[in-house]
Design an enzyme around this catalytic site. Sequence first.
Site, mmCIF file in Angstrom:
data_model
loop_
_atom_site.group_PDB
_atom_site.id
_atom_site.type_symbol
_atom_site.label_atom_id
_atom_site.label_comp_id
_atom_site.label_asym_id
_atom_site.label_seq_id
_atom_site.Cartn_x
_atom_site.Cartn_y
_atom_site.Cartn_z
ATOM 1 N N SER A 1 0.772 -1.218 0.250
ATOM 2 C CA SER A 1 -0.067 0.029 -0.026
ATOM 3 C C SER A 1 0.948 1.492 0.112
ATOM 4 O O SER A 1 1.960 1.303 0.415
ATOM 5 C CB SER A 1 -0.853 -0.058 1.103
ATOM 6 O OG SER A 1 -1.487 -1.342 1.405
HETATM 7 N N1 SAH Z 1 -0.509 -4.829 3.853
HETATM 8 C C1 SAH Z 1 0.107 -5.007 2.327
HETATM 9 C C2 SAH Z 1 -0.732 -5.056 1.434
HETATM 10 C C3 SAH Z 1 -1.238 -6.003 0.842
HETATM 11 S S1 SAH Z 1 -2.463 -6.322 -0.465
HETATM 12 C C4 SAH Z 1 1.690 -4.705 2.493
HETATM 13 O O1 SAH Z 1 1.881 -3.814 3.316
HETATM 14 O O2 SAH Z 1 2.088 -5.058 1.549
HETATM 15 C C5 SAH Z 1 -3.575 -6.939 0.335
HETATM 16 C C6 SAH Z 1 -3.280 -8.654 0.228
HETATM 17 O O3 SAH Z 1 -4.449 -9.404 1.015
HETATM 18 C C7 SAH Z 1 -2.600 -9.448 -0.701
HETATM 19 O O4 SAH Z 1 -1.219 -9.992 -0.438
HETATM 20 C C8 SAH Z 1 -3.609 -10.643 -1.027
HETATM 21 O O5 SAH Z 1 -3.308 -11.746 -1.072
HETATM 22 C C9 SAH Z 1 -4.413 -10.358 0.381
HETATM 23 N N2 SAH Z 1 -5.761 -11.373 0.467
HETATM 24 C C10 SAH Z 1 -6.678 -11.023 -0.139
HETATM 25 N N3 SAH Z 1 -7.828 -11.887 0.095
HETATM 26 C C11 SAH Z 1 -7.643 -12.449 1.508
HETATM 27 C C12 SAH Z 1 -7.959 -13.207 2.360
HETATM 28 N N4 SAH Z 1 -9.278 -13.573 2.085
HETATM 29 N N5 SAH Z 1 -7.337 -13.703 3.373
HETATM 30 C C13 SAH Z 1 -5.992 -13.124 3.579
HETATM 31 N N6 SAH Z 1 -5.238 -12.440 2.691
HETATM 32 C C14 SAH Z 1 -5.964 -11.841 1.613
#
Ligand code: SAH
Length: 210
Positions: free
Chosen positions: A52
């Site tokens: 993000s």
């Molecule tokens: N906070 C992260 C941003 C991640 S993007 C950072 O700082 O890098 C969102 C993430 O949510 C992705 O890696 C995706 O794979 C995950 N995601 C999507 N659906 C999900 C679910 N049902 N359970 C757990 N993770 C999930």
Amino acid sequence: MVSSQIAARGVKDPRVLRAMGTIPRHLFVPEGLRSEAYEDHPVPIGSGQTISQPYVVAFMTEQLQLTGKEKVLEIGTGSGYQTAVLAELAARVYSVEIRSELADRARARLASLGFKNVEIRAADGYRGWPEEAPFDAILVTAAPERIPPPLLSQLAVGGRMVIPVGGFYQELKVIERTPNGYTERSVLPVRFVPFVGEAEKDPPGGGPER
Ligand code: SAH
């Protein structure tokens, strides 16, 4: 990054500003994109996901009002960057990532940086982390159409959840659990990757199907 992108836009919590100034964000970004790590936008981290934008990480974290004592649940570990920020500011962080390759990389990265108060699990975050509930704070970084009920029930009374909700148009919501129920506020229009897995079966809007 901290002064021009984060403090300039109104994030004030000194602990959040300090944590964001301390954690080496470039180590959470793929090598070829490291020059972009501190820029004012999300950056791809592989598997179609992104780390993000710095301001969004700071804003969401500030909404949780962490003091250092909290037990925190994060859904969507991704690169592990937001996890690191939470781990600096709370007592313990439990983070769930549905893509096991991302979970493995984030776990290794956080261990090599010396974080000892973090546990990462590769699973669908829809179910939360029931064995460790309740949580004083819950932070979700992927957007479901509606809030998974297990996450609401794993929030402690007096606790807060920050979660993007919606499809193409999403709102960042802050949920507080009181002794009488839950309060909800929309605080920022946002754009996150979709919350995949079991949440995709939930009917939009939370109503009964047709
Ligand atoms: N906070 C992260 C941003 C991640 S993007 C950072 O700082 O890098 C969102 C993430 O949510 C992705 O890696 C995706 O794979 C995950 N995601 C999507 N659906 C999900 C679910 N049902 N359970 C757990 N993770 C999930």
